[in-house]
Scaffold this motif. Structure first.
Motif, PDB file in Angstrom:
ATOM      1  N   ALA A  38      50.373  47.057  46.569  1.00 56.50           N
ATOM      2  CA  ALA A  38      50.720  45.639  46.449  1.00 56.50           C
ATOM      3  C   ALA A  38      50.882  45.160  45.017  1.00 56.50           C
ATOM      4  CB  ALA A  38      49.646  44.789  47.133  1.00 56.50           C
ATOM      5  N   LEU A  39      50.363  45.888  44.028  1.00 57.14           N
ATOM      6  CA  LEU A  39      50.390  45.409  42.639  1.00 57.14           C
ATOM      7  C   LEU A  39      51.592  45.940  41.876  1.00 57.14           C
ATOM      8  CD1 LEU A  39      46.602  45.812  41.726  1.00 57.14           C
ATOM      9  CD2 LEU A  39      47.798  43.771  42.536  1.00 57.14           C
ATOM     10  N   HIS A  40      52.062  45.122  40.933  1.00 65.20           N
ATOM     11  CA  HIS A  40      53.164  45.492  40.055  1.00 65.20           C
ATOM     12  C   HIS A  40      52.689  45.505  38.604  1.00 65.20           C
ATOM     13  CE1 HIS A  40      55.808  43.428  43.337  1.00 65.20           C
ATOM     14  NE2 HIS A  40      55.389  44.623  43.713  1.00 65.20           N
ATOM     15  N   PRO A  41      53.335  46.265  37.736  1.00 60.88           N
ATOM     16  CA  PRO A  41      52.863  46.377  36.355  1.00 60.88           C
ATOM     17  C   PRO A  41      52.814  45.058  35.596  1.00 60.88           C
ATOM     18  CG  PRO A  41      54.401  48.147  36.858  1.00 60.88           C
ATOM     19  CD  PRO A  41      54.447  47.203  38.021  1.00 60.88           C
ATOM     20  N   PRO A  50      32.719  40.118  44.779  1.00 58.02           N
ATOM     21  CA  PRO A  50      32.235  41.449  44.374  1.00 58.02           C
ATOM     22  C   PRO A  50      33.132  42.572  44.871  1.00 58.02           C
ATOM     23  CG  PRO A  50      30.877  40.548  46.141  1.00 58.02           C
ATOM     24  CD  PRO A  50      31.805  39.462  45.747  1.00 58.02           C
ATOM     25  N   HIS A  51      33.658  43.333  43.925  1.00 63.60           N
ATOM     26  CA  HIS A  51      34.453  44.523  44.221  1.00 63.60           C
ATOM     27  C   HIS A  51      33.901  45.672  43.387  1.00 63.60           C
ATOM     28  CE1 HIS A  51      37.100  41.312  45.605  1.00 63.60           C
ATOM     29  NE2 HIS A  51      37.835  42.205  46.242  1.00 63.60           N
ATOM     30  N   ASP A  52      34.004  46.861  43.888  1.00 66.58           N
ATOM     31  CA  ASP A  52      33.482  48.026  43.201  1.00 66.58           C
ATOM     32  C   ASP A  52      34.088  48.159  41.803  1.00 66.58           C
ATOM     33  OD1 ASP A  52      31.992  50.712  43.498  1.00 66.58           O
ATOM     34  OD2 ASP A  52      34.003  51.319  42.869  1.00 66.58           O
ATOM     35  N   ALA A  53      33.282  48.598  40.854  1.00 68.73           N
ATOM     36  CA  ALA A  53      33.737  48.694  39.466  1.00 68.73           C
ATOM     37  C   ALA A  53      34.931  49.625  39.330  1.00 68.73           C
ATOM     38  CB  ALA A  53      32.584  49.161  38.573  1.00 68.73           C
ATOM     39  N   ASP A  54      34.942  50.733  40.055  1.00 73.96           N
ATOM     40  CA  ASP A  54      36.081  51.651  39.988  1.00 73.96           C
ATOM     41  C   ASP A  54      37.349  50.989  40.517  1.00 73.96           C
ATOM     42  OD1 ASP A  54      34.482  53.626  38.940  1.00 73.96           O
ATOM     43  OD2 ASP A  54      34.081  54.580  40.871  1.00 73.96           O
ATOM     44  N   LEU A  55      37.205  50.155  41.544  1.00 69.77           N
ATOM     45  CA  LEU A  55      38.350  49.431  42.089  1.00 69.77           C
ATOM     46  C   LEU A  55      38.914  48.473  41.038  1.00 69.77           C
ATOM     47  CD1 LEU A  55      39.438  49.607  45.062  1.00 69.77           C
ATOM     48  CD2 LEU A  55      38.373  47.392  45.436  1.00 69.77           C
ATOM     49  N   ILE A  56      38.023  47.803  40.319  1.00 68.20           N
ATOM     50  CA  ILE A  56      38.457  46.838  39.305  1.00 68.20           C
ATOM     51  C   ILE A  56      39.133  47.542  38.135  1.00 68.20           C
ATOM     52  CG2 ILE A  56      37.603  45.166  37.612  1.00 68.20           C
ATOM     53  CD1 ILE A  56      35.460  44.391  39.666  1.00 68.20           C
ATOM     54  N   THR A  57      38.561  48.623  37.652  1.00 68.74           N
ATOM     55  CA  THR A  57      39.181  49.339  36.530  1.00 68.74           C
ATOM     56  C   THR A  57      40.523  49.943  36.929  1.00 68.74           C
ATOM     57  OG1 THR A  57      37.883  51.306  37.108  1.00 68.74           O
ATOM     58  CG2 THR A  57      36.977  49.833  35.419  1.00 68.74           C
ATOM     59  N   ASP A  58      40.652  50.347  38.192  1.00 69.03           N
ATOM     60  CA  ASP A  58      41.930  50.873  38.660  1.00 69.03           C
ATOM     61  C   ASP A  58      42.998  49.786  38.647  1.00 69.03           C
ATOM     62  OD1 ASP A  58      43.467  53.091  40.017  1.00 69.03           O
ATOM     63  OD2 ASP A  58      43.606  51.563  41.576  1.00 69.03           O
ATOM     64  N   ALA A  60      42.939  47.113  36.681  1.00 64.91           N
ATOM     65  CA  ALA A  60      43.193  46.799  35.263  1.00 64.91           C
ATOM     66  C   ALA A  60      44.170  47.775  34.637  1.00 64.91           C
ATOM     67  CB  ALA A  60      41.872  46.797  34.500  1.00 64.91           C
ATOM     68  N   ALA A  61      44.153  49.030  35.099  1.00 62.02           N
ATOM     69  CA  ALA A  61      45.060  50.030  34.544  1.00 62.02           C
ATOM     70  C   ALA A  61      46.480  49.879  35.063  1.00 62.02           C
ATOM     71  CB  ALA A  61      44.542  51.430  34.865  1.00 62.02           C
ATOM     72  N   ARG A  62      46.668  49.086  36.114  1.00 65.84           N
ATOM     73  CA  ARG A  62      47.980  48.977  36.748  1.00 65.84           C
ATOM     74  C   ARG A  62      48.760  47.730  36.340  1.00 65.84           C
ATOM     75  NH1 ARG A  62      48.751  52.226  41.284  1.00 65.84           N
ATOM     76  NH2 ARG A  62      46.919  53.411  41.957  1.00 65.84           N
TER      77      ARG A  62
END
Length: 479
Positions: A38-41, A50-58, A60-62
């Protein structure tokens, strides 16, 4: 550089990322796959709740920028440091205190977000300092921060899903730390129809609706329909996510609900997607394509209806497939009427091991068998193996091993069936005893007994005399 901003209603001594006595943050492969689709650059994203930290960093990278809205002050500081090289801000506090002064007069944010992510739902966007915030109002507050044509990814738990059916709510008597008193209007609308009605009343058109299994905090799979082999995937996820005392076997409950067309409405949670249409299955590839039925279901149906002919036809065919290189138990094999194919990873078991696995699952589910009820896996495995001409050695099984159904309901059903079988056996024994007693009282029996009685006595005395003679002969020989 990401910064942490206190906006009011924050919880200073609380963590949703590292809970002690509360639910963990939203996570799971399905959540990751949804965000990836669903996300675009060039998106500006708000992650609310609250969302898992790995989900958030993923995320942020996109994308271009990521803002976070969290109620936990320790979580806000931790994530602000984690995202120190990311463009965006961390807002710590409750949704009802979230920068209302930045809204334009028409209620829309002039520089709002392209995507708002709230896969954990709306309940944990406020703390105990917020007296009341109805679910519909919380949704409107988030929607107001969405740019025209933006995308909303919203999770919602089901208050009456499979969890209520398969596992007793033991924790209800022992409230968790996060179960503080709330206004009744704060609750998530009950059921899929109520949730959909609230979304429509807010002017939102749902483009994709997913049933999530087994929960929002561990979203292993998300499905837009429960046709084909999708119920099997959902049932496995629910069964893996439920341990401890069970009211009913989770796997069988999901499969039976899917057969009745109710599995989607009874899903543990849902994802509502507005503004985009991700793939129908998340993550992709977990549901196999093609025609057929799970071999386990086919065999259980034959057992349920006492179809011995079908069992004696299928078991040898399946064993022959295993001998030709197949490597799957009946719960991991698809049968299309003429051929077999693997569903998932190969299993390192021999033929007897595959049949034993099916026998154990049959006994655990409390499924009906066309033979006397029992919990002996050796007996059932041997019976199935004999249909393919295989003898199962006794040493393959632990002695006195009994497998009981997983769920209390199936246990009661098995007990009832055993009681019925015992009653029938007792009735037959009484009938046999009555028949034997009647024979003993009959005239032919008495006449025969009178004639044969003396003959038996003569025979007994002759045997005794022969024994005495033999003993005397042995004594003479020893002299």
């Amino acid at each position: 550089m990401t910064r942490s901003n206190l906006i009011g209603g924050e919880m200073l001594n609380w963590s949703d990322l590292h809970p002690v006595d509360a639910r963990p943050a939203a996570a799971g492969p399905a959540a990751t796959a949804l965000l990836a689709a669903a996300l675009h650059p060039d998106d500006a994203v708000l992650i609310a709740g609250p969302h898992d930290a790995d989900l958030i960093t993923d995320v942020a990278a996109r994308v271009t920028s990521v803002d976070l809205l969290l109620r936990s002050a320790p979580d806000a500081e931790e994530l602000a440091e984690l995202l120190s090289e990311t463009k965006g801000e961390v807002f710590c506090g409750s949704l009802d205190r979230f920068a209302g002064e930045h809204l334009a007069p028409d209620g829309q944010l002039s520089n709002g977000y392209d995507v708002i992510v709230a896969l954990d739902g709306l309940e944990r966007l406020v703390g105990p300092d917020t007296a009341t915030l109805p679910w519909a109002q919380a949704l409107d507050r988030l929607r107001a921060r969405l740019r025209p044509g933006g995308r909303l990814l919203l999770g919602a738990p089901n208050t009456f899903g499979f969890g209520r059916l398969v596992q007793p709510d033991i924790t209800a008597a022992l409230p968790r730390d996060e179960d503080w008193g709330r206004d009744v209007a704060d609750r998530t609308p009950a059921g899929l129809k109520s949730l959909t009605a609230v979304l429509q009343a807010s002017g939102l058109t749902v483009d994709r609706l997913y049933a999530v299994f087994p929960s929002l905090v561990q979203a292993d799979v998300a499905l837009t329909s429960l046709d084909g082999f999708a119920p099997v995937v959902a049932a496995r996820a629910v069964a893996a996510g439920n341990g401890g005392p069970l009211l009913m076997d989770p796997y069988r409950v999901v499969m039976d609900a899917a057969e009745a067309g109710l599995a989607f409405e009874l899903a543990p949670a849902w994802y509502f997607v507005v503004g985009t249409e991700p793939p129908a299955v998340l993550p992709e590839g977990v549901v196999p394509d093609g025609a057929g039925v799970l071999l386990e279901e086919h065999l259980l149906t034959a057992m349920k209806y006492d179809d011995h002919a079908e069992l004696r036809r299928i078991i040898p065919e399946y064993v022959a497939w295993l001998g030709a290189g197949g490597a799957g138990s009946p719960d991991n094999v698809i049968f299309d009427g003429t051929s077999y194919r693997l569903f998932g990873e190969p299993q390192d078991l021999d033929v007897v091991g595959h049949l034993r696995r099916f026998a154990e699952r049959t006994l655990e589910s409390g499924s009906r068998q066309p033979w006397p009820a029992a919990g002996d896996p050796h007996l059932l495995t041997s019976r199935l193996a004999s249909m393919a001409g295989i003898t199962v050695p006794e040493q393959r099984f632990r002695r006195a091993e009994v497998i009981r159904p997983l769920g209390s309901a199936e246990q009661l059903t098995t007990v009832a069936r055993l009681a019925e079988e015992l009653a029938h056996a007792s009735a037959r024994a009484i009938l046999f005893e009555g028949t034997a007693s009647g024979l003993r009282r009959s005239k032919p029996y008495r006449v025969g007994h009178a004639i044969l009685g003396p003959a038996r006595e003569v025979r007994r005395r002759l045997k005794r005399a022969r024994w005495k003679i033999k003993r005397a002969v042995r004594k003479v020989r020893r002299r």
